[in-house]
Design a protein around this motif. Sequence first.
Motif, PDB file in Angstrom:
ATOM      1  N   PRO A 122      11.228  35.943  12.434  1.00 38.32           N
ATOM      2  CA  PRO A 122      10.978  36.347  13.826  1.00 38.32           C
ATOM      3  C   PRO A 122       9.576  36.927  14.058  1.00 38.32           C
ATOM      4  N   ASP A 123       8.962  37.512  13.036  1.00 40.83           N
ATOM      5  CA  ASP A 123       7.615  38.073  13.204  1.00 40.83           C
ATOM      6  C   ASP A 123       6.518  37.017  13.077  1.00 40.83           C
ATOM      7  N   GLY A 124       6.887  35.764  12.862  1.00 39.95           N
ATOM      8  CA  GLY A 124       5.922  34.669  12.770  1.00 39.95           C
ATOM      9  C   GLY A 124       5.467  34.347  11.363  1.00 39.95           C
ATOM     10  N   SER A 125       5.897  35.116  10.383  1.00 44.94           N
ATOM     11  CA  SER A 125       5.500  34.841   9.001  1.00 44.94           C
ATOM     12  C   SER A 125       6.330  33.690   8.434  1.00 44.94           C
ATOM     13  N   LEU A 126       5.756  33.025   7.458  1.00 46.57           N
ATOM     14  CA  LEU A 126       6.412  31.887   6.828  1.00 46.57           C
ATOM     15  C   LEU A 126       7.490  32.390   5.871  1.00 46.57           C
ATOM     16  N   ALA A 127       8.744  32.054   6.128  1.00 49.00           N
ATOM     17  CA  ALA A 127       9.849  32.528   5.293  1.00 49.00           C
ATOM     18  C   ALA A 127      10.181  31.556   4.172  1.00 49.00           C
ATOM     19  N   ALA A 128      10.061  30.258   4.429  1.00 49.89           N
ATOM     20  CA  ALA A 128      10.376  29.248   3.411  1.00 49.89           C
ATOM     21  C   ALA A 128       9.731  27.928   3.781  1.00 49.89           C
ATOM     22  N   VAL A 129       9.361  27.183   2.748  1.00 51.27           N
ATOM     23  CA  VAL A 129       8.851  25.820   2.905  1.00 51.27           C
ATOM     24  C   VAL A 129       9.750  24.934   2.069  1.00 51.27           C
ATOM     25  N   LEU A 130      10.392  23.964   2.715  1.00 54.58           N
ATOM     26  CA  LEU A 130      11.316  23.074   2.026  1.00 54.58           C
ATOM     27  C   LEU A 130      10.809  21.655   2.136  1.00 54.58           C
ATOM     28  N   ARG A 131      10.332  21.115   1.011  1.00 53.13           N
ATOM     29  CA  ARG A 131       9.780  19.761   1.001  1.00 53.13           C
ATOM     30  C   ARG A 131      10.858  18.709   0.815  1.00 53.13           C
ATOM     31  N   ALA A 136      -1.501  16.841   4.116  1.00 50.33           N
ATOM     32  CA  ALA A 136      -1.282  18.219   3.674  1.00 50.33           C
ATOM     33  C   ALA A 136      -2.388  19.154   4.169  1.00 50.33           C
ATOM     34  N   ALA A 137      -3.619  18.676   4.227  1.00 48.52           N
ATOM     35  CA  ALA A 137      -4.726  19.509   4.715  1.00 48.52           C
ATOM     36  C   ALA A 137      -4.530  19.872   6.188  1.00 48.52           C
ATOM     37  N   GLU A 138      -4.009  18.945   6.978  1.00 50.50           N
ATOM     38  CA  GLU A 138      -3.740  19.226   8.389  1.00 50.50           C
ATOM     39  C   GLU A 138      -2.607  20.243   8.540  1.00 50.50           C
ATOM     40  N   ILE A 139      -1.584  20.111   7.711  1.00 48.53           N
ATOM     41  CA  ILE A 139      -0.462  21.047   7.761  1.00 48.53           C
ATOM     42  C   ILE A 139      -0.935  22.442   7.366  1.00 48.53           C
ATOM     43  N   GLU A 140      -1.772  22.526   6.335  1.00 53.29           N
ATOM     44  CA  GLU A 140      -2.290  23.815   5.882  1.00 53.29           C
ATOM     45  C   GLU A 140      -3.160  24.464   6.959  1.00 53.29           C
ATOM     46  N   ALA A 141      -3.956  23.662   7.669  1.00 52.26           N
ATOM     47  CA  ALA A 141      -4.804  24.207   8.727  1.00 52.26           C
ATOM     48  C   ALA A 141      -3.954  24.767   9.875  1.00 52.26           C
ATOM     49  N   ALA A 142      -2.855  24.081  10.198  1.00 53.71           N
ATOM     50  CA  ALA A 142      -1.993  24.535  11.287  1.00 53.71           C
ATOM     51  C   ALA A 142      -1.088  25.690  10.867  1.00 53.71           C
ATOM     52  N   PHE A 143      -0.598  25.655   9.628  1.00 52.75           N
ATOM     53  CA  PHE A 143       0.343  26.662   9.126  1.00 52.75           C
ATOM     54  C   PHE A 143      -0.111  27.133   7.749  1.00 52.75           C
ATOM     55  N   PRO A 144      -0.998  28.113   7.672  1.00 58.12           N
ATOM     56  CA  PRO A 144      -1.529  28.568   6.380  1.00 58.12           C
ATOM     57  C   PRO A 144      -0.419  29.009   5.417  1.00 58.12           C
ATOM     58  N   GLY A 145      -0.547  28.585   4.173  1.00 63.15           N
ATOM     59  CA  GLY A 145       0.421  28.941   3.137  1.00 63.15           C
ATOM     60  C   GLY A 145       1.574  27.978   3.011  1.00 63.15           C
ATOM     61  N   SER A 146       1.563  26.892   3.778  1.00 59.56           N
ATOM     62  CA  SER A 146       2.702  25.973   3.768  1.00 59.56           C
ATOM     63  C   SER A 146       2.526  24.787   2.824  1.00 59.56           C
ATOM     64  N   THR A 147       1.376  24.679   2.171  1.00 62.01           N
ATOM     65  CA  THR A 147       1.166  23.590   1.220  1.00 62.01           C
ATOM     66  C   THR A 147       0.628  24.149  -0.089  1.00 62.01           C
ATOM     67  N   GLY A 148       0.772  23.379  -1.121  1.00 60.16           N
ATOM     68  CA  GLY A 148       0.282  23.786  -2.431  1.00 60.16           C
ATOM     69  C   GLY A 148      -1.141  23.300  -2.669  1.00 60.16           C
TER      70      GLY A 148
END
Length: 182
Positions: free
Chosen positions: A100-109, A140-152
């Motif tokens: 709810p605070d906007g932080s990334l809780a989980a990334v499921l590939r 993956a670079a686009e996803i990382e730019a939009a959502f930091p911390g969501s890619t390896g």
Amino acid sequence: MAALVLMFLVQPSRHGSHLITEVLADPASRAALASCALALVGVTFTLLFARTRLHLARVDEESLLLVHQGMWRRRVVRLGPGHQVRLVAGPAGRALVFAPDGSLAAVLRTYREVWRRDDVIAALRGAGVEVDHEHRLNRAAEIEAAFPGSTGRFERRPVLLWSVVVPLVVAGVFLVAWFLDA
């Protein structure tokens, strides 16, 4: 999975089981050790892969419990009002779960198709979880730019991955050749 475990344990060859033949001939030989190592590594990774799963269960009327058991670790996230799930389509697709605070809780590939099922979306919306789809992000670079911390790191830089994988494969081939050269 059982067939794959059996294949690693038996290691079929033209003369029957390679593992059994080498161990019976000389248990301390390089070929027997290499065959046992292959069986151990193959069975271990197959069993680790077999235990991966995704489970979504209702805790009460206002929340769901998301349990993701991966090969190495287990993640448990309680989903409720204010949580958000963003489903990224494309080759680098994944499900991003935000607190709810906007932080990334989980990334499921994995299990991308589960998140598109109507019953799962209905359960999430029933618990007050917002479900959005991202169709504009493909790499993956686009996803990382939009959502930091969501890619390896390896996803964003494939050259880095290959600079690690190629030397390991070459070393592994030479090691197996050395073990099997009698």
